[in-house]
Design an enzyme around this catalytic site. Structure first.
Site, mmCIF file in Angstrom:
data_model
loop_
_atom_site.group_PDB
_atom_site.id
_atom_site.type_symbol
_atom_site.label_atom_id
_atom_site.label_comp_id
_atom_site.label_asym_id
_atom_site.label_seq_id
_atom_site.Cartn_x
_atom_site.Cartn_y
_atom_site.Cartn_z
ATOM 1 N N GLU A 109 0.978 -1.188 -0.085
ATOM 2 C CA GLU A 109 0.086 0.012 -0.002
ATOM 3 C C GLU A 109 0.782 1.417 0.014
ATOM 4 O O GLU A 109 0.525 2.321 0.676
ATOM 5 C CB GLU A 109 -0.884 -0.156 1.280
ATOM 6 C CG GLU A 109 -1.926 -1.242 1.266
ATOM 7 C CD GLU A 109 -2.941 -1.297 2.241
ATOM 8 O OE1 GLU A 109 -2.757 -0.518 3.357
ATOM 9 O OE2 GLU A 109 -3.742 -2.119 2.178
ATOM 10 N N ASN A 121 2.139 -4.995 -3.277
ATOM 11 C CA ASN A 121 0.693 -5.348 -3.121
ATOM 12 C C ASN A 121 0.041 -3.955 -2.705
ATOM 13 O O ASN A 121 0.524 -3.163 -2.314
ATOM 14 C CB ASN A 121 0.725 -6.300 -1.738
ATOM 15 C CG ASN A 121 -0.522 -7.122 -1.574
ATOM 16 O OD1 ASN A 121 -0.984 -7.504 -2.544
ATOM 17 N ND2 ASN A 121 -1.007 -6.807 -0.271
ATOM 18 N N HIS A 179 -10.342 -6.316 -2.599
ATOM 19 C CA HIS A 179 -11.290 -6.073 -1.527
ATOM 20 C C HIS A 179 -12.542 -5.684 -2.312
ATOM 21 O O HIS A 179 -12.437 -4.306 -2.389
ATOM 22 C CB HIS A 179 -10.770 -5.420 -0.435
ATOM 23 C CG HIS A 179 -9.741 -6.147 0.296
ATOM 24 N ND1 HIS A 179 -9.928 -7.392 1.181
ATOM 25 C CD2 HIS A 179 -8.562 -5.666 0.667
ATOM 26 C CE1 HIS A 179 -8.887 -7.723 1.787
ATOM 27 N NE2 HIS A 179 -7.733 -6.784 1.368
ATOM 28 N N GLU A 231 -5.960 -10.884 -1.622
ATOM 29 C CA GLU A 231 -6.869 -10.734 -0.443
ATOM 30 C C GLU A 231 -8.191 -10.777 -0.928
ATOM 31 O O GLU A 231 -8.988 -9.808 -0.471
ATOM 32 C CB GLU A 231 -6.471 -9.351 0.228
ATOM 33 C CG GLU A 231 -4.833 -9.423 0.496
ATOM 34 C CD GLU A 231 -4.530 -8.091 1.311
ATOM 35 O OE1 GLU A 231 -5.437 -7.522 1.831
ATOM 36 O OE2 GLU A 231 -3.323 -7.888 1.522
ATOM 37 N N ASP A 254 -12.027 -10.764 -1.317
ATOM 38 C CA ASP A 254 -13.202 -10.888 -0.516
ATOM 39 C C ASP A 254 -14.258 -9.943 -1.438
ATOM 40 O O ASP A 254 -13.648 -8.924 -2.056
ATOM 41 C CB ASP A 254 -13.309 -10.485 0.905
ATOM 42 C CG ASP A 254 -12.797 -9.285 1.325
ATOM 43 O OD1 ASP A 254 -12.336 -8.522 0.575
ATOM 44 O OD2 ASP A 254 -12.105 -9.291 2.466
HETATM 45 C C1 XIL Z 1 -6.389 -6.534 7.879
HETATM 46 C C2 XIL Z 1 -6.993 -7.745 8.642
HETATM 47 O O1 XIL Z 1 -7.722 -8.492 8.094
HETATM 48 C C3 XIL Z 1 -7.714 -7.338 10.203
HETATM 49 O O2 XIL Z 1 -7.730 -8.503 10.896
HETATM 50 C C4 XIL Z 1 -6.548 -6.471 10.720
HETATM 51 O O3 XIL Z 1 -7.121 -5.853 12.069
HETATM 52 C C5 XIL Z 1 -6.313 -5.141 9.823
HETATM 53 O O4 XIL Z 1 -5.674 -5.778 8.913
HETATM 54 N N1 XIL Z 1 -4.936 -4.835 3.513
HETATM 55 C C6 XIL Z 1 -3.889 -5.709 3.959
HETATM 56 C C7 XIL Z 1 -4.400 -6.542 5.000
HETATM 57 O O5 XIL Z 1 -2.908 -5.842 3.284
HETATM 58 O O6 XIL Z 1 -3.230 -6.888 5.783
HETATM 59 C C8 XIL Z 1 -5.265 -6.039 5.935
HETATM 60 O O7 XIL Z 1 -5.728 -7.120 6.755
HETATM 61 C C9 XIL Z 1 -6.453 -5.625 5.063
HETATM 62 C C10 XIL Z 1 -6.289 -4.755 3.893
#
Ligand code: XIL
Length: 566
Positions: free
Chosen positions: A169, A210, A246, A275, A277
């Protein structure tokens, strides 16, 4: 601290044909000769046959404590990413003080189950302890080098650990560099340095950058593309690009995702969906489930169509453990299993997209009958019914509710694995109608049951009110757990919901909660009852809990707990 998410601006599209299909299957019950159920092939077998991995983000506590979680984790997936256990705050909470229990637990699980591990994440602005953030440039660079060398070095000779998110990020939404403490202290050079340190620590690991909101072609993904191109031109060892993905059904699917993955692949890097979802605006309905399933299909297809896409990691797998409801108010149900570990249409979508063959079962269960209500209170009712039958097996029931004695439309309020359901969170003195229908594993849905009409009690007066008493269960240098926060109905009549507010000291961040839904505004946190613990009879009580991270050395805890109804 989770970054604030910028929503996709794409126009939401209606997948009307899918929704219509779901409706039709609810009404039409084709009569075919029963076919034997074929054993379902796990996702990992299907993905491996396509040369891809299918993984999940692992949470340490259910991985240790819940057999149902472990069974799915090992059966369905061949790749694991630690959801939190490898982050800086977890591995090196204070300078040169290392904690490996969570990271090792996940790596050991992966080794035992023949799964590959993606290390997440080395250099990020979030979930990094305060002691790092306050360093000057030279000391910060040294701390970064030491952290990378130690974390990557620990697993460098473990063949299960194959890749790392080196930086996470680093861009803002317009494609500028995020003005994080890393960037502000070290300038953009921290990115190349981090990759070089990681390469030195493990010459064989795939090293990734990422980010989120980079799935489609836009200013942010183009900035990422330009950076990866320029770093590789300078021989900075960037091997791989991770697209967090996401997604949310209400913002549309990034239709140019395949094209975007392809342009990165042309730079010579591996790409991966890291990641995934796909959240919905709760509550679930069959139409939203169908849209979500379509998005999962699209994401898997995008990866399948790009040779350089090595696989897909889903950010969790069960709605029981997902960061979504804690992060995006009123959104959730983003994963492929529901909170009872039942496969959702999204699971079938992933399965089918990876080439899984349907079971051949097209026969729906019979409609549930004898739906009846009992135990009506001001805020809840118990429903029970007679089981449906099916040529293979009934896998569960969907409970639908409509407002009033007539009119309105039915929306799904929950699912049940058995023939009863407790519907909570109702308003006092209010009429509702309920129906139930049955599902099988192939997704066939029965006709609806009879309708039962229920009017909740009035609750007997206005003597409401509640109290909240908080206990600090445990604390450590950089955080603490408050458990239980005991909520007691101090009035003389039942309540059907409660709200507890409290104040977080500056710099404190909620990292998890249970048995309540927390929303944070400034330093004020509002905790609302979960679906299952809103109803309290006079004098009755329930409890919730939460975990907080705080700057190292700070010894204060959350305070000022106040309860109100509803
Ligand atoms: C999130 C986790 O899912 C949570 O449990 C935590 O509180 C915060 O982080 N981007 C990322 C992940 O790279 O590491 C994040 O994960 C979600 C967004």
């Amino acid at each position: 601290m989770t970054p604030s998410r910028v929503r996709f601006r794409a126009t939401p599209r209606r997948l009307a044909s899918l929704a219509a299909l779901t409706l039709v299957s609810a009404l039409a019950v084709p009569v075919l000769s029963p076919s034997p159920a074929t054993a379902a092939t796990p996702l990992r077998t299907l993905a491996a046959a396509k040369g891809k991995f299918i993984g999940f983000a692992a949470a340490t506590s259910p991985l240790a404590g819940e057999a149902a979680y472990r069974t799915i984790a090992q059966t369905e997936f061949n790749q694991v990413t630690a959801e939190n256990a490898m982050k800086w705050e977890s591995t090196e909470p204070s300078d040169n003080n290392w904690t490996w229990s969570g990271a090792d637990q996940i790596v050991d699980f992966a080794v035992a189950n023949n799964q590959q591990v993606h290390g997440h994440t080395l250099v990020w602005h979030s979930q990094t302890p305060g002691w790092v953030q306050g360093l000057g440039a030279t000391a910060m660079r040294t701390a970064m080098q030491d952290h990378i060398a130690t974390v990557v070095g620990r697993y460098a000779s473990n063949p299960a650990v194959v890749s790392w998110d080196v930086v996470n990020e680093v861009f803002d939404e317009n494609g500028g560099f995020r003005t994080s403490f890393w960037y502000n202290t070290l300038g953009q050079g921290f990115i190349a340095d981090a990759f070089r340190y990681a390469r030195a620590a493990d010459p064989n690991a795939k090293l990734c950058i990422n980010d989120y909101n980079v799935e489609g072609i836009n200013a942010k993904s183009t900035a990422m593309y330009n950076l990866v191109q320029s770093l590789r031109a300078q021989n900075v060892p960037v091997d791989c690009v991770g697209f967090q993905s996401h997604l949310a059904t209400q913002y549309g699917f990034p239709s140019d995702m395949r094209q975007n993955l392809q342009r990165f692949a042309a730079l010579g890097v591996e790409v991966r969906i890291t990641e995934l979802d796909i959240r919905i605006q709760t509550p679930r309905t069959s139409a939203k489930d169908a849209t979500q399933a379509q998005y999962y299909t699209n994401a898997v297809n995008a990866c399948l169509e790009v040779t350089a896409c090595t696989g897909i990691t889903i950010w969790g797998f069960t709605d029981k453990y997902s960061w979504v409801p804690d992060t995006f108010p009123s959104e959730g149900a983003a994963l492929i299993y529901d909170e009872n570990y039942q496969a959702k249409p999204a699971y079938t979508a992933v399965h089918t997209a990876f080439g899984g063959s349907p079971t051949g079962d097209t026969q729906a269960p019979t409609a549930p009958s004898g739906l009846a209500s009992s135990g009506v209170t001001a805020g809840s009712v118990n429903l029970s019914w007679t089981a449906s039958t099916d040529n293979v097996a009934v896998s569960g029931y969907d409970i639908l509710r409509a407002p009033g004695a007539s009119g309105g439309s039915f929306t799904q309020v929950g699912t049940a694995a058995t023939t009863s359901f407790s519907s909570t969170g109702l308003s006092a003195g209010t009429t509702y109608r309920y129906q139930v229908r049955a599902r099988d594993a192939a997704g066939n849905v029965s006709a609806v049951s009879n309708t039962v009409t229920v009017t909740t009690t009035t609750g007997g007066g206005t003597g409401g009110g509640c109290t909240a008493a908080a206990t600090v269960q445990t604390q450590w240098q950089t955080g603490y757990v408050i458990e239980p926060v005991r909520v007691t109905n101090s009035g003389t009549s039942a309540i059907s919901g409660w709200t507890v507010t409290f104040t977080l000291p500056a710099g404190h961040t909620i990292t998890g909660s249970w048995n309540a839904t927390l929303t944070t505004s400034g330093q004020t946190v509002t905790a609302r009852n979960a679906a299952h613990n809103g109803n309290l009879g006079a004098g009755g009580s329930t409890a919730f809990g939460f975990q907080v991270s705080r700057p190292s050395g700070n010894t204060s805890t959350a305070s000022g707990f106040t309860c109100a109804t509803p």
